[in-house]
Design a protein around this motif. Structure first.
Motif, PDB file in Angstrom:
ATOM      1  N   GLU A 142      47.258  11.549   4.410  1.00 21.30           N
ATOM      2  CA  GLU A 142      47.015  12.175   5.711  1.00 21.30           C
ATOM      3  C   GLU A 142      48.321  12.385   6.469  1.00 21.30           C
ATOM      4  N   ASP A 143      49.256  11.447   6.340  1.00 18.68           N
ATOM      5  CA  ASP A 143      50.568  11.609   6.975  1.00 18.68           C
ATOM      6  C   ASP A 143      51.300  12.829   6.401  1.00 18.68           C
ATOM      7  N   LEU A 144      51.091  13.084   5.120  1.00 14.42           N
ATOM      8  CA  LEU A 144      51.727  14.232   4.466  1.00 14.42           C
ATOM      9  C   LEU A 144      50.898  15.506   4.619  1.00 14.42           C
ATOM     10  N   ARG A 145      49.740  15.381   5.298  1.00 17.39           N
ATOM     11  CA  ARG A 145      48.805  16.496   5.507  1.00 17.39           C
ATOM     12  C   ARG A 145      48.345  17.106   4.188  1.00 17.39           C
ATOM     13  N   VAL A 146      48.085  16.234   3.236  1.00 18.73           N
ATOM     14  CA  VAL A 146      47.509  16.689   1.966  1.00 18.73           C
ATOM     15  C   VAL A 146      46.013  16.846   2.174  1.00 18.73           C
ATOM     16  N   LYS A 147      45.506  18.039   1.930  1.00 11.54           N
ATOM     17  CA  LYS A 147      44.084  18.320   2.167  1.00 11.54           C
ATOM     18  C   LYS A 147      43.244  17.516   1.181  1.00 11.54           C
ATOM     19  N   TRP A 148      42.308  16.750   1.731  1.00  7.85           N
ATOM     20  CA  TRP A 148      41.492  15.868   0.890  1.00  7.85           C
ATOM     21  C   TRP A 148      40.028  16.275   0.980  1.00  7.85           C
ATOM     22  N   GLU A 149      39.419  16.522  -0.172  1.00  5.07           N
ATOM     23  CA  GLU A 149      37.997  16.858  -0.232  1.00  5.07           C
ATOM     24  C   GLU A 149      37.333  15.998  -1.305  1.00  5.07           C
ATOM     25  N   GLY A 150      36.160  15.535  -1.003  1.00  7.61           N
ATOM     26  CA  GLY A 150      35.431  14.734  -1.984  1.00  7.61           C
ATOM     27  C   GLY A 150      35.691  13.253  -1.825  1.00  7.61           C
ATOM     28  N   PRO A 151      34.902  12.428  -2.484  1.00  7.44           N
ATOM     29  CA  PRO A 151      35.024  10.971  -2.358  1.00  7.44           C
ATOM     30  C   PRO A 151      36.135  10.401  -3.237  1.00  7.44           C
ATOM     31  N   MET A 152      36.596   9.205  -2.883  1.00  3.19           N
ATOM     32  CA  MET A 152      37.483   8.450  -3.753  1.00  3.19           C
ATOM     33  C   MET A 152      36.613   7.689  -4.750  1.00  3.19           C
ATOM     34  N   LYS A 153      37.096   7.544  -5.961  1.00  4.30           N
ATOM     35  CA  LYS A 153      36.288   6.933  -7.016  1.00  4.30           C
ATOM     36  C   LYS A 153      36.828   5.553  -7.374  1.00  4.30           C
ATOM     37  N   LEU A 154      35.924   4.593  -7.523  1.00  8.51           N
ATOM     38  CA  LEU A 154      36.287   3.238  -7.896  1.00  8.51           C
ATOM     39  C   LEU A 154      35.514   2.853  -9.154  1.00  8.51           C
ATOM     40  N   TYR A 155      36.227   2.343 -10.159  1.00  4.03           N
ATOM     41  CA  TYR A 155      35.615   1.979 -11.431  1.00  4.03           C
ATOM     42  C   TYR A 155      35.705   0.472 -11.645  1.00  4.03           C
ATOM     43  N   CYS A 156      34.580  -0.112 -12.045  1.00  6.34           N
ATOM     44  CA  CYS A 156      34.513  -1.545 -12.330  1.00  6.34           C
ATOM     45  C   CYS A 156      33.596  -1.737 -13.535  1.00  6.34           C
ATOM     46  N   ASN A 157      33.857  -2.766 -14.343  1.00  9.56           N
ATOM     47  CA  ASN A 157      33.059  -2.953 -15.569  1.00  9.56           C
ATOM     48  C   ASN A 157      32.045  -4.093 -15.449  1.00  9.56           C
ATOM     49  N   ASN A 158      31.716  -4.495 -14.215  1.00 14.65           N
ATOM     50  CA  ASN A 158      30.751  -5.560 -14.000  1.00 14.65           C
ATOM     51  C   ASN A 158      29.533  -4.991 -13.256  1.00 14.65           C
ATOM     52  N   LYS A 159      28.385  -4.936 -13.925  1.00 17.63           N
ATOM     53  CA  LYS A 159      27.199  -4.305 -13.336  1.00 17.63           C
ATOM     54  C   LYS A 159      26.694  -5.051 -12.111  1.00 17.63           C
ATOM     55  N   SER A 160      26.763  -6.376 -12.134  1.00 16.61           N
ATOM     56  CA  SER A 160      26.284  -7.151 -10.984  1.00 16.61           C
ATOM     57  C   SER A 160      27.109  -6.857  -9.738  1.00 16.61           C
ATOM     58  N   ALA A 161      28.437  -6.802  -9.895  1.00 14.09           N
ATOM     59  CA  ALA A 161      29.314  -6.498  -8.757  1.00 14.09           C
ATOM     60  C   ALA A 161      29.049  -5.085  -8.227  1.00 14.09           C
ATOM     61  N   ILE A 162      28.796  -4.151  -9.131  1.00  8.01           N
ATOM     62  CA  ILE A 162      28.498  -2.773  -8.726  1.00  8.01           C
ATOM     63  C   ILE A 162      27.191  -2.722  -7.944  1.00  8.01           C
ATOM     64  N   ASN A 163      26.170  -3.465  -8.398  1.00  8.43           N
ATOM     65  CA  ASN A 163      24.871  -3.484  -7.705  1.00  8.43           C
ATOM     66  C   ASN A 163      25.003  -4.076  -6.306  1.00  8.43           C
ATOM     67  N   ILE A 164      25.799  -5.135  -6.164  1.00  9.45           N
ATOM     68  CA  ILE A 164      26.031  -5.723  -4.846  1.00  9.45           C
ATOM     69  C   ILE A 164      26.744  -4.724  -3.938  1.00  9.45           C
ATOM     70  N   GLU A 165      27.705  -4.004  -4.491  1.00  9.88           N
ATOM     71  CA  GLU A 165      28.428  -3.007  -3.704  1.00  9.88           C
ATOM     72  C   GLU A 165      27.490  -1.903  -3.212  1.00  9.88           C
ATOM     73  N   HIS A 166      26.539  -1.500  -4.055  1.00 10.20           N
ATOM     74  CA  HIS A 166      25.587  -0.458  -3.652  1.00 10.20           C
ATOM     75  C   HIS A 166      24.579  -0.977  -2.626  1.00 10.20           C
ATOM     76  N   ASN A 167      24.265  -2.254  -2.678  1.00  9.20           N
ATOM     77  CA  ASN A 167      23.264  -2.826  -1.786  1.00  9.20           C
ATOM     78  C   ASN A 167      23.714  -4.207  -1.316  1.00  9.20           C
ATOM     79  N   PRO A 168      24.634  -4.283  -0.360  1.00  9.41           N
ATOM     80  CA  PRO A 168      25.191  -5.572   0.080  1.00  9.41           C
ATOM     81  C   PRO A 168      24.159  -6.499   0.724  1.00  9.41           C
ATOM     82  N   VAL A 169      23.004  -5.961   1.157  1.00  8.26           N
ATOM     83  CA  VAL A 169      21.965  -6.801   1.766  1.00  8.26           C
ATOM     84  C   VAL A 169      21.412  -7.782   0.738  1.00  8.26           C
TER      85      VAL A 169
END
Length: 284
Positions: free
Chosen positions: A257-284
């Motif tokens: 943003e400081d360099l004014r690079v136009k950003w479109e779309g989400p940032m992607k995060l990859y993890c190989n643990n299904k339980s951690a991914i499920n918690i991230e999707h539903n922290p409740v």
């Protein structure tokens, strides 16, 4: 820099950026008395150099080839950075220039720990060598984990730790020219990969997190770091590693943003643990 209209980046306080009315950008990156000036606004770059000459005695070195021990090579494919001379100097200084080669920087399933019965070694010598390896890991992600391991014994190094440090040098002997290539990419994608071991430390049973981030398919940041608490499950360990990856993605977004690079779309995060991914999707 602020007086001549430059904005200090909140993501990296050593970076100053100025945007021209025509859409061009000029950036200055400073480390004590070493400076890089870069951008696509040629007029703005020349004006900046004139301002610097008025304030300081500077020496213009032209197109960047070397910076703080990092070698920079420009080609049609992109920009390649490495520390080959730094590696050679390190091997010469430690007397390992003719050493036997090692295929990996550390033994698989290593057992480096705080061995009380092991022989103590010179602390100053160990700290100097590991300190230089820490700086080398700025362009060598392949040794980031093992350097993190050997740096944990700086206060009381033993013979086994010294052997572990020397194995890194044996590995570097066979790979002195390795580095990172930044290719010219078209699609702006920002993504991160995270991972962690579980209770990997023999001393305190804490786990080690690791992450790496890619921008336009190029590796831009990476880190290996011991977690500050003892986790009770592999899910918790991976979840903590994910938070580090997310923090780094948010930091990169601030710099873009400081360099004014136009950003479109989400940032992607990859993890190989299904339980951690499920918690991230539903922290409740």
């Amino acid at each position: 820099m602020l007086d001549i209209g430059y904005k200090q980046s909140q993501g990296d306080h050593t970076l100053f950026v100025k945007h021209s009315a025509s859409g061009g950008v000029t950036a200055l990156l400073v480390y004590i008395d070493d400076i890089i000036v870069i951008g696509d606004d040629l007029e703005g770059m020349e004006n900046l150099k004139k301002c610097l000459v008025k304030e300081f005695k500077i020496k213009k070195l032209g197109k960047q080839k070397y910076f703080l021990g990092i070698e920079v090579v420009h080609s049609w494919e992109g920009i390649f950075i490495s520390q080959q001379k730094y590696v050679t100097d390190l091997l010469t200084e430690t007397g390992k220039l003719g050493c036997r080669l090692a295929e990996t920087p550390i033994e698989f399933n290593h057992r480096l720990g705080d061995t009380l019965e092991d022989t103590a070694v010179n602390k100053g010598s160990y700290q100097r060598r590991v300190g230089r390896l820490i700086y080398l890991s700025h362009t060598r992600p392949d040794i980031a984990y093992v350097v993190n391991v050997v740096s944990q014994f700086m206060h009381n190094p033993k013979e086994s730790h010294f052997r572990g440090m020397y194995r890194i040098l044996q590995y570097l002997k066979g790979t002195p020219g390795k580095g990172i290539l930044f290719k010219k990419g078209k699609e702006l994608i920002l993504k991160a990969y995270t991972d962690a071991d579980f209770a990997g430390s023999l001393i305190d049973r804490r786990s080690t997190s690791g992450y790496c981030t890619f921008l336009r398919g190029n590796l831009v940041t990476w880190r290996s770091e011991k977690q500050n608490v003892v986790a009770r499950s592999s899910t918790e360990v991976e979840f903590r590693a994910m938070t580090l990856g997310i923090c780094k993605l948010l930091w990169l977004k601030i710099v873009l943003e400081d360099l004014r690079v136009k950003w479109e779309g989400p940032m992607k995060l990859y993890c190989n643990n299904k339980s951690a991914i499920n918690i991230e999707h539903n922290p409740v």
